[in-house]
Design an enzyme around this catalytic site. Structure first.
Site, short mmCIF file in Angstrom:
data_model
loop_
_atom_site.label_atom_id
_atom_site.label_comp_id
_atom_site.label_asym_id
_atom_site.label_seq_id
_atom_site.Cartn_x
_atom_site.Cartn_y
_atom_site.Cartn_z
N SER A 1 -40.94 -30.75 -79.85
CA SER A 1 -41.80 -32.07 -79.45
C SER A 1 -41.87 -33.48 -80.32
O SER A 1 -40.21 -33.67 -79.69
CB SER A 1 -43.39 -31.53 -80.17
OG SER A 1 -44.58 -32.39 -80.40
N ASP B 1 -49.19 -26.85 -70.90
CA ASP B 1 -48.54 -28.03 -72.26
C ASP B 1 -49.76 -28.83 -72.65
O ASP B 1 -50.40 -29.85 -71.62
CB ASP B 1 -47.57 -28.56 -72.59
CG ASP B 1 -47.37 -29.10 -73.52
OD1 ASP B 1 -48.38 -29.89 -74.43
OD2 ASP B 1 -45.93 -29.91 -73.78
N HIS C 1 -47.27 -25.97 -75.54
CA HIS C 1 -46.86 -27.06 -75.80
C HIS C 1 -46.16 -26.39 -77.23
O HIS C 1 -44.61 -26.96 -77.03
CB HIS C 1 -47.85 -27.58 -76.78
CG HIS C 1 -46.81 -28.71 -77.73
ND1 HIS C 1 -46.43 -29.76 -77.21
CD2 HIS C 1 -46.74 -29.07 -79.26
CE1 HIS C 1 -45.80 -30.81 -77.75
NE2 HIS C 1 -46.47 -29.97 -79.00
#
Length: 250
Positions: free
Chosen positions: A101, A194, A224
């Protein structure tokens, strides 16, 4: 897991990390926003490295996990400098940056700071430039005025803060507006379910990287976090395959 070590920065703040010596290049895991080295992906990576005799480094950014500091003082530039300092203090020759991320944004900045050390990169739902595309225009106005904004946190009871300094630093370090001068192997993993980072962002990142050795893997039912056992298995296979890639400088 090995014991936690601490690297002291010039201002005295201590950066927590774990290091497993072994064959290189060293795997370096960069957690996401408000995350740390105790997460499932970092733990699985470290355990795999120890089991296979691979060198691995986990890091907690300041204000996160076991490191000193206040999260409100954290910025991408500050955390990049911490990661770079730990890598250099450990005298690592070659590293594979694995960014989850926000860590996928940070890995691009670390690679730019250490061009001779980064062998390759793996992005896990990489989220470069999310201060730009991930924040509503009206909230940007509040941030520009020095206010912290809070959003619902699907992963915990406390709301997720975005502090003005983090946002401003993010806007100063946008990566997708020009070609990214990295030429080593890159692997990008992204779940197509996601809800936080659009999966087509990995395609955009692929387009902007100068490297010709970039592969994007979509996990159709992946979210995600990509932290299920099946997702982590994909990550482990990706790491194993990438370690077989020829060093771009050899």
């Amino acid at each position: 897991m090995t014991e936690i070590r601490f690297h002291e920065m010039a201002d005295g703040r201590r950066i927590a990390h774990r290091f497993a010596p072994g064959q290189g290049p060293t795997l370096v895991f960069l957690p996401g926003y408000m995350s740390d080295m105790s997460g499932s992906k970092a733990t699985a990576l470290f355990e795999m490295a120890v089991h296979t005799g691979r060198a691995c480094l986990l890091v907690d950014y300041s204000g996160c996990g076991a490191s000193d500091g206040d999260f409100a003082d954290g910025t991408l530039s500050r955390w990049r400098d911490e990661v770079v300092a730990v890598i250099e203090a450990a005298a690592l020759d070659k590293v594979v940056l694995i960014g989850s991320s926000m860590g996928g944004w940070l890995m691009l900045m670390v690679a730019d700071a250490l061009p001779d050390k980064v062998h390759s990169m793996i992005g896990i739902a990489a989220a470069p430039d999310f201060t730009d595309w991930g924040i509503a225009q009206m909230d940007k106005g509040l941030l520009a005025d020095g206010e912290t904004i809070y959003e619902d946190n699907p992963y915990g009871p406390e709301p997720t803060p975005t502090h003005p300094a983090f946002w401003a630093d993010g806007q100063a370090n946008l990566q997708l507006e020009a070609p990214i001068e990295f030429y080593g192997p890159v692997r990008l993993l992204h779940g197509q379910r996601d809800e936080d980072v659009p999966f087509d962002l990995s395609l955009r990142l692929c387009e902007m990287l100068r490297s010709d050795d970039v592969q994007v893997t979509f996990i159709k039912d992946g979210d995600h976090r990509l932290s299920r056992e099946t997702d982590i298995a994909v990550l482990m296979r990706t790491v194993a395959d990438l370690l077989l890639a020829r060093d771009p400088e050899s």
